[in-house]
Design an enzyme around this catalytic site. Structure first.
Site, PDB file in Angstrom:
ATOM      1  N   GLU A 293       1.038  -1.158  -0.190  1.00 36.30           N
ATOM      2  CA  GLU A 293      -0.002  -0.104   0.054  1.00 36.30           C
ATOM      3  C   GLU A 293       0.865   1.015   0.006  1.00 36.30           C
ATOM      4  O   GLU A 293       1.759   1.396   0.770  1.00 36.30           O
ATOM      5  CB  GLU A 293      -0.889  -0.054   1.117  1.00 36.30           C
ATOM      6  CG  GLU A 293      -2.196   0.907   1.143  1.00 36.30           C
ATOM      7  CD  GLU A 293      -1.731   2.325   1.873  1.00 36.30           C
ATOM      8  OE1 GLU A 293      -1.508   3.492   1.227  1.00 36.30           O
ATOM      9  OE2 GLU A 293      -1.861   2.122   3.185  1.00 36.30           O
ATOM     10  N   CYS A 327      -2.124   8.553   4.035  1.00 39.88           N
ATOM     11  CA  CYS A 327      -1.956   8.255   2.769  1.00 39.88           C
ATOM     12  C   CYS A 327      -3.361   8.627   2.122  1.00 39.88           C
ATOM     13  O   CYS A 327      -3.397   8.541   0.823  1.00 39.88           O
ATOM     14  CB  CYS A 327      -1.688   6.823   2.574  1.00 39.88           C
ATOM     15  SG  CYS A 327      -2.276   5.595   3.661  1.00 39.88           S
TER      16      CYS A 327
END
Length: 542
Positions: A293, A327
């Site tokens: 990720e 993020c």
């Protein structure tokens, strides 16, 4: 070996404590914060049963008070990386063969320790190490981490229960074996929960792990190790090392027993790791599993029917909680011209109501410091550029000061260019850029949102028009792995919103779901025939 089919405790999301004035959790976390802040800790590496101290140390300092030292950690040499791999392999057989309910019990106990006696410790250490407010620490280091542990046990059970059909005279069954070798977990600074989950989720499925935490998160990573040890995790299952990421990674990826990468971090680093694994593919005993990720350039797009106050709140919370160092943080926003002035006025009012960035120990603060000087300098450069560019202006914020802590004022840039650099570049800080579009260009703006960024992690649409919501949902289907309707694009909850994105944002293996755990097993199909044939001839041959 266990005797029985065991039903695990039903997973539930850990309730979020308020830390309001007068609450016991507020008193406990501030007391623990002071104890950590005024003390010093010497953090070893954990290789097998050994706590390894090399004597080659680096200091740990809070981002909001970078001249103050709260401890040191020991840095690995290549020999320590090799030893951690050997420790994994020595522990593998016993761990892989341990009955699954025994592994489950360890991580369920870890969840209860975090919910109880370690709650103030994990939160206070995260406040110091990563400069999180107590609320951001609570939803991350305590609640999300607990949720990962509880729900992953439930998902593990569901995976094991998934079995093929059998036919007359035949019994088909599947074993979900751990990978043959060891897993390399690389974790980021920004979420203590991710730092704990990446090694733990692989270990829960019977794997052994070499874990390299971020240098900026080692203070709270130490508490994670303490929790796992008290929960009864055997020595050698998760080995923890710190130091030069290139040296550590090269040593790990040169091992024939490397079986998988569990990564959260930058897109560039992940791509380089993928390439390195590919170049080494003939070295490995098995094809490694690669789960990552990575970055995001996450968006909010508002329709003309969206309520201005709701849009403004989504921008402020989505962009500036934890200084934009998620993020999933909103960093590009598209507003309709008809309501843009009102929304911008509300955003400015909210930002101006913040205290100046300061210490998370002061619970009145909404924002604190960015993680380190490199991040500070990068953000300051983009802010300064926006002050001089003709196609950009600073609506609010724009100040910065690193004399005591790495403090960046929450900054809103308004641009007339939808491809302006801060609309496209991941900044990872408290800076959001806003572009105003003509109301009639709604459909074209959706195409613009889809095409502007290489990333595809999170995004949000706010609208009171269900046709507009439907259009956005279809048009933006590939540019956000987690898509939010009438909400900010942050705050995914384990068990409710499995998290991950595609394109340059990662492999979209959805942490907080069974999909992720499936990456850490290698199924074996067993077919048993009860009456074995004794004649090769088939009936058609008669």
């Amino acid at each position: 070996m266990g005797k029985g089919v065991f039903q695990v405790p039903t997973a539930f999301n850990e309730p979020i404590k308020s830390y309001a004035p007068g609450t016991p959790e507020r008193e406990a976390v501030l007391k623990q914060y002071k104890a950590y802040f005024n003390g010093t800790v010497d953090v070893p590496m954990y290789i097998g049963k050994e706590e390894v101290k090399t004597g080659n140390t680096k200091p740990m300092s809070p981002p909001h008070d970078h001249k103050h030292v709260v401890g040191t950690y020991h840095v690995a040499e290549k020999s320590h990386v090799t030893e951690s791999i050997e420790s994994c392999l020595n522990a593998r057989d016993a761990w892989a063969n341990l009955a699954w309910e025994q592994r489950a019990a360890i991580f369920l106990k870890a969840a209860e320790l975090l919910a109880g006696p370690y709650r103030a410790k994990i939160n206070a250490s995260t406040m110091i190490a990563q400069s999180k407010t107590v609320h951001q620490a609570e939803i991350d280091a305590a609640c999300e981490f607990i949720d990962f542990l509880r729900f992953n046990v439930e998902y593990m059970t569901q995976i094991y229960e998934e079995q093929p059909d059998s036919a007359e005279g035949i019994w088909n069954r599947v074993e979900y074996r751990p990978l043959e070798g060891f897993i390399y977990a690389i974790t980021p600074f920004n979420f203590t929960a991710i730092a704990g989950n990446l090694p733990a989720s692989a270990a829960m499925m019977g794997n052994v792990v070499v874990w390299k935490p971020s240098d900026s998160q080692i203070f709270s990573a130490k508490v994670i190790v303490d929790v796992f040890k008290e929960a009864g995790l055997p020595d050698g299952v998760i080995n923890v090392i710190y130091g030069d990421p290139v040296m550590i990674t090269n040593t790990v990826l040169d091992s024939p027993d490397f079986a998988g990468l569990h990564f959260t971090g930058s897109t560039h680093v992940f791509k380089e790791l993928w390439k390195q694994i590919g170049n080494n593919i003939h070295t490995y005993k098995t094809y490694p599993k690669i789960v990552g990720e990575t970055g995001g350039k996450d968006f909010i797009v508002a329709h003309k029917t969206a309520k201005p106050q709701q849009v403004a709140t989504a921008i402020v919370r989505g962009s500036f909680e934890f200084q934009g160092q998620k993020c999933s943080a909103a960093s590009r926003v598209y507003l309709p011209k008809s309501t843009a002035d009102e929304i911008l006025s509300l955003v400015k009012k909210d930002v101006e109501s913040f205290n100046a960035p300061g210490s998370p120990e002061d619970l009145k603060n909404f924002v604190t410091a960015v993680i380190h000087e490199g991040s500070f300098d990068k953000l300051a450069k983009y802010i300064d550029q926006a002050k001089t560019d003709a196609d950009a202006s600073i609506l609010v914020g724009g100040g910065y000061d690193k004399s005591k802590g790495y403090f960046i004022e929450p900054t809103v840039i308004v641009t007339t260019d939808p491809k302006y650099t801060t609309m496209e570049t991941e900044l990872f800080g408290p800076v959001v850029t806003i572009y105003v579009y003509k109301d009639a260009n709604w459909s074209d703006t959706l195409k613009l949102v889809d095409e502007t960024s290489e990333y595809a992690l999170t995004g949000a649409v706010l609208s009171g028009d269900r046709y507009a919501i439907e259009e956005a949902t279809v048009a933006l289907q590939n540019c956000a792995g987690n898509f939010y309707i009438n909400d900010k694009p942050t705050g995914a909850v384990v068990g409710q919103q499995p998290f991950g994105g595609a394109r340059a944002s990662g492999t979209n293996d959805k942490a907080g779901s069974a999909q992720n755990l499936l990456r850490w097993v290698s199924p074996r199909l067993i077919k048993e025939t009860f009456v074995t044939p004794e004649d090769y001839r088939y009936p058609f041959m008669g």
